[in-house]
Scaffold this motif. Structure first.
Motif, PDB file in Angstrom:
ATOM      1  N   THR A  39    -141.744 -22.242 133.280  1.00  0.00           N
ATOM      2  CA  THR A  39    -141.076 -23.458 133.273  1.00  0.00           C
ATOM      3  C   THR A  39    -142.232 -24.688 133.245  1.00  0.00           C
ATOM      4  O   THR A  39    -143.168 -24.621 133.414  1.00  0.00           O
ATOM      5  CB  THR A  39    -140.077 -23.556 134.554  1.00  0.00           C
ATOM      6  N   ALA A  40    -141.270 -25.990 133.184  1.00  0.00           N
ATOM      7  CA  ALA A  40    -141.979 -27.216 133.202  1.00  0.00           C
ATOM      8  C   ALA A  40    -142.767 -27.440 134.529  1.00  0.00           C
ATOM      9  O   ALA A  40    -143.642 -28.208 134.659  1.00  0.00           O
ATOM     10  CB  ALA A  40    -141.151 -28.370 132.890  1.00  0.00           C
ATOM     11  N   VAL A  41    -142.120 -26.741 135.659  1.00  0.00           N
ATOM     12  CA  VAL A  41    -142.621 -26.950 136.937  1.00  0.00           C
ATOM     13  C   VAL A  41    -144.099 -25.788 137.063  1.00  0.00           C
ATOM     14  O   VAL A  41    -143.633 -24.732 136.832  1.00  0.00           O
ATOM     15  CB  VAL A  41    -141.900 -26.433 137.970  1.00  0.00           C
ATOM     16  N   GLU A  42    -145.231 -26.537 137.299  1.00  0.00           N
ATOM     17  CA  GLU A  42    -146.321 -25.636 137.336  1.00  0.00           C
ATOM     18  C   GLU A  42    -146.646 -24.865 138.772  1.00  0.00           C
ATOM     19  O   GLU A  42    -146.251 -25.439 139.625  1.00  0.00           O
ATOM     20  CB  GLU A  42    -147.717 -26.449 137.084  1.00  0.00           C
ATOM     21  N   ARG A  43    -147.034 -23.741 138.717  1.00  0.00           N
ATOM     22  CA  ARG A  43    -147.148 -22.921 139.796  1.00  0.00           C
ATOM     23  C   ARG A  43    -148.515 -22.079 139.553  1.00  0.00           C
ATOM     24  O   ARG A  43    -148.710 -21.050 138.651  1.00  0.00           O
ATOM     25  CB  ARG A  43    -146.066 -21.563 139.988  1.00  0.00           C
ATOM     26  N   TRP A  44    -149.521 -22.586 140.430  1.00  0.00           N
ATOM     27  CA  TRP A  44    -150.860 -21.974 140.313  1.00  0.00           C
ATOM     28  C   TRP A  44    -151.245 -21.013 141.094  1.00  0.00           C
ATOM     29  O   TRP A  44    -150.805 -21.208 142.375  1.00  0.00           O
ATOM     30  CB  TRP A  44    -151.853 -23.169 140.329  1.00  0.00           C
ATOM     31  N   MET A  45    -151.933 -19.892 140.589  1.00  0.00           N
ATOM     32  CA  MET A  45    -152.406 -18.684 141.604  1.00  0.00           C
ATOM     33  C   MET A  45    -153.808 -18.349 141.398  1.00  0.00           C
ATOM     34  O   MET A  45    -154.130 -18.380 140.176  1.00  0.00           O
ATOM     35  CB  MET A  45    -151.330 -17.618 141.480  1.00  0.00           C
ATOM     36  N   GLU A  46    -154.394 -18.066 142.500  1.00  0.00           N
ATOM     37  CA  GLU A  46    -155.596 -17.713 142.195  1.00  0.00           C
ATOM     38  C   GLU A  46    -155.692 -15.999 142.043  1.00  0.00           C
ATOM     39  O   GLU A  46    -155.228 -15.317 143.050  1.00  0.00           O
ATOM     40  CB  GLU A  46    -156.718 -17.758 143.319  1.00  0.00           C
ATOM     41  N   LEU A  47    -156.054 -15.634 140.872  1.00  0.00           N
ATOM     42  CA  LEU A  47    -156.121 -14.112 140.601  1.00  0.00           C
ATOM     43  C   LEU A  47    -157.473 -13.514 140.333  1.00  0.00           C
ATOM     44  O   LEU A  47    -158.232 -14.154 139.792  1.00  0.00           O
ATOM     45  CB  LEU A  47    -155.051 -13.788 139.310  1.00  0.00           C
ATOM     46  N   ALA A  48    -157.690 -12.157 140.788  1.00  0.00           N
ATOM     47  CA  ALA A  48    -158.899 -11.594 140.624  1.00  0.00           C
ATOM     48  C   ALA A  48    -158.522 -10.562 139.517  1.00  0.00           C
ATOM     49  O   ALA A  48    -157.380  -9.775 139.508  1.00  0.00           O
ATOM     50  CB  ALA A  48    -159.294 -10.803 141.968  1.00  0.00           C
ATOM     51  N   CYS A  49    -159.547 -10.530 138.628  1.00  0.00           N
ATOM     52  CA  CYS A  49    -159.375  -9.431 137.536  1.00  0.00           C
ATOM     53  C   CYS A  49    -160.641  -8.267 137.944  1.00  0.00           C
ATOM     54  O   CYS A  49    -161.666  -8.603 137.852  1.00  0.00           O
ATOM     55  CB  CYS A  49    -159.928  -9.992 136.261  1.00  0.00           C
ATOM     56  N   ILE A  50    -159.884  -7.189 138.100  1.00  0.00           N
ATOM     57  CA  ILE A  50    -160.852  -6.082 138.552  1.00  0.00           C
ATOM     58  C   ILE A  50    -160.736  -4.824 137.325  1.00  0.00           C
ATOM     59  O   ILE A  50    -159.846  -4.608 136.992  1.00  0.00           O
ATOM     60  CB  ILE A  50    -160.196  -5.363 139.997  1.00  0.00           C
ATOM     61  N   ARG A  51    -161.760  -4.373 137.054  1.00  0.00           N
ATOM     62  CA  ARG A  51    -162.111  -3.345 136.254  1.00  0.00           C
ATOM     63  C   ARG A  51    -162.301  -1.960 137.002  1.00  0.00           C
ATOM     64  O   ARG A  51    -163.384  -1.598 137.827  1.00  0.00           O
ATOM     65  CB  ARG A  51    -163.379  -3.483 135.165  1.00  0.00           C
ATOM     66  N   ALA A  52    -161.221  -1.064 137.018  1.00  0.00           N
ATOM     67  CA  ALA A  52    -161.087   0.232 137.398  1.00  0.00           C
ATOM     68  C   ALA A  52    -162.170   1.373 136.872  1.00  0.00           C
ATOM     69  O   ALA A  52    -162.782   0.919 135.664  1.00  0.00           O
ATOM     70  CB  ALA A  52    -159.792   0.910 137.616  1.00  0.00           C
ATOM     71  N   ALA A  53    -162.296   2.275 137.475  1.00  0.00           N
ATOM     72  CA  ALA A  53    -163.357   3.236 136.886  1.00  0.00           C
ATOM     73  C   ALA A  53    -162.786   3.728 135.738  1.00  0.00           C
ATOM     74  O   ALA A  53    -163.805   4.124 134.663  1.00  0.00           O
ATOM     75  CB  ALA A  53    -163.327   4.640 137.872  1.00  0.00           C
ATOM     76  N   SER A  54    -161.427   3.637 135.325  1.00  0.00           N
ATOM     77  CA  SER A  54    -161.095   4.464 134.100  1.00  0.00           C
ATOM     78  C   SER A  54    -161.506   3.377 133.047  1.00  0.00           C
ATOM     79  O   SER A  54    -161.260   3.349 131.692  1.00  0.00           O
ATOM     80  CB  SER A  54    -159.543   4.339 134.330  1.00  0.00           C
ATOM     81  N   GLY A  55    -161.890   2.187 133.335  1.00  0.00           N
ATOM     82  CA  GLY A  55    -162.288   1.017 132.262  1.00  0.00           C
ATOM     83  C   GLY A  55    -161.163   0.105 132.107  1.00  0.00           C
ATOM     84  O   GLY A  55    -161.302  -0.821 131.364  1.00  0.00           O
ATOM     85  N   ARG A  56    -159.754   0.453 132.606  1.00  0.00           N
ATOM     86  CA  ARG A  56    -158.691  -0.539 132.461  1.00  0.00           C
ATOM     87  C   ARG A  56    -158.915  -1.784 133.651  1.00  0.00           C
ATOM     88  O   ARG A  56    -159.495  -1.489 134.560  1.00  0.00           O
ATOM     89  CB  ARG A  56    -157.311  -0.079 132.716  1.00  0.00           C
ATOM     90  N   GLU A  57    -158.552  -2.959 133.138  1.00  0.00           N
ATOM     91  CA  GLU A  57    -158.366  -3.942 133.958  1.00  0.00           C
ATOM     92  C   GLU A  57    -157.197  -4.381 134.369  1.00  0.00           C
ATOM     93  O   GLU A  57    -156.225  -4.472 133.750  1.00  0.00           O
ATOM     94  CB  GLU A  57    -159.379  -5.342 133.359  1.00  0.00           C
ATOM     95  N   PHE A  58    -157.100  -4.852 135.682  1.00  0.00           N
ATOM     96  CA  PHE A  58    -155.925  -5.123 136.194  1.00  0.00           C
ATOM     97  C   PHE A  58    -156.182  -6.583 137.090  1.00  0.00           C
ATOM     98  O   PHE A  58    -157.221  -6.915 137.531  1.00  0.00           O
ATOM     99  CB  PHE A  58    -155.167  -4.192 137.212  1.00  0.00           C
ATOM    100  N   THR A  59    -154.876  -7.230 137.434  1.00  0.00           N
ATOM    101  CA  THR A  59    -155.109  -8.406 138.090  1.00  0.00           C
ATOM    102  C   THR A  59    -154.262  -8.154 139.606  1.00  0.00           C
ATOM    103  O   THR A  59    -153.424  -7.364 139.681  1.00  0.00           O
ATOM    104  CB  THR A  59    -154.474  -9.728 137.549  1.00  0.00           C
ATOM    105  N   THR A  60    -154.970  -8.801 140.555  1.00  0.00           N
ATOM    106  CA  THR A  60    -154.302  -9.001 141.975  1.00  0.00           C
ATOM    107  C   THR A  60    -154.479 -10.435 142.607  1.00  0.00           C
ATOM    108  O   THR A  60    -155.267 -10.997 142.230  1.00  0.00           O
ATOM    109  CB  THR A  60    -154.591  -7.617 142.819  1.00  0.00           C
ATOM    110  N   SER A  61    -153.805 -10.631 143.371  1.00  0.00           N
ATOM    111  CA  SER A  61    -154.192 -11.864 144.425  1.00  0.00           C
ATOM    112  C   SER A  61    -155.728 -11.795 144.939  1.00  0.00           C
ATOM    113  O   SER A  61    -156.070 -10.634 145.504  1.00  0.00           O
ATOM    114  CB  SER A  61    -153.093 -11.957 145.487  1.00  0.00           C
ATOM    115  N   VAL A  62    -156.118 -12.786 145.086  1.00  0.00           N
ATOM    116  CA  VAL A  62    -157.727 -12.721 145.593  1.00  0.00           C
ATOM    117  C   VAL A  62    -157.658 -12.604 147.095  1.00  0.00           C
ATOM    118  O   VAL A  62    -158.598 -11.933 147.552  1.00  0.00           O
ATOM    119  CB  VAL A  62    -158.455 -14.254 145.169  1.00  0.00           C
TER     120      VAL A  62
END
Length: 78
Positions: A39-62
């Motif tokens: 939406t027009a209202v900003e909502r900022w979050m710190e996200l960590a990008c992690i690469r698992a052993a399978s090679g796939r990356e996912f995000t989670t909260s820092v």
């Protein structure tokens, strides 16, 4: 329109970490401050990008990221 994310420094970048929410371990590839609002209202979050052993990356909260144990233990008693 303003930028939707920015990269942040983190002490565990390129190190093995564990996601407390999922229990998955992998390498911390990046930390970003991202505007997750659709939406027009900003909502900022710190996200960590992690690469698992399978090679796939996912995000989670820092806040869920911690250093992985040097020697992971096998699950006990099922």
């Amino acid at each position: 329109m303003a930028d939707r994310y920015e990269y942040l420094p983190h002490q565990l970048l390129r190190r093995r970490v564990r996601d407390a929410a999922s229990g998955v371990e992998g390498e911390l590839m990046a930390v970003v401050n991202e505007n997750v609002s659709d939406t027009a209202v900003e909502r900022w979050m710190e996200l960590a990008c992690i690469r698992a052993a399978s090679g796939r990356e996912f995000t989670t909260s820092v806040a869920n990221v911690a250093p992985a144990a040097d020697h992971p233990q096998a699950a006990r008693g099922r």
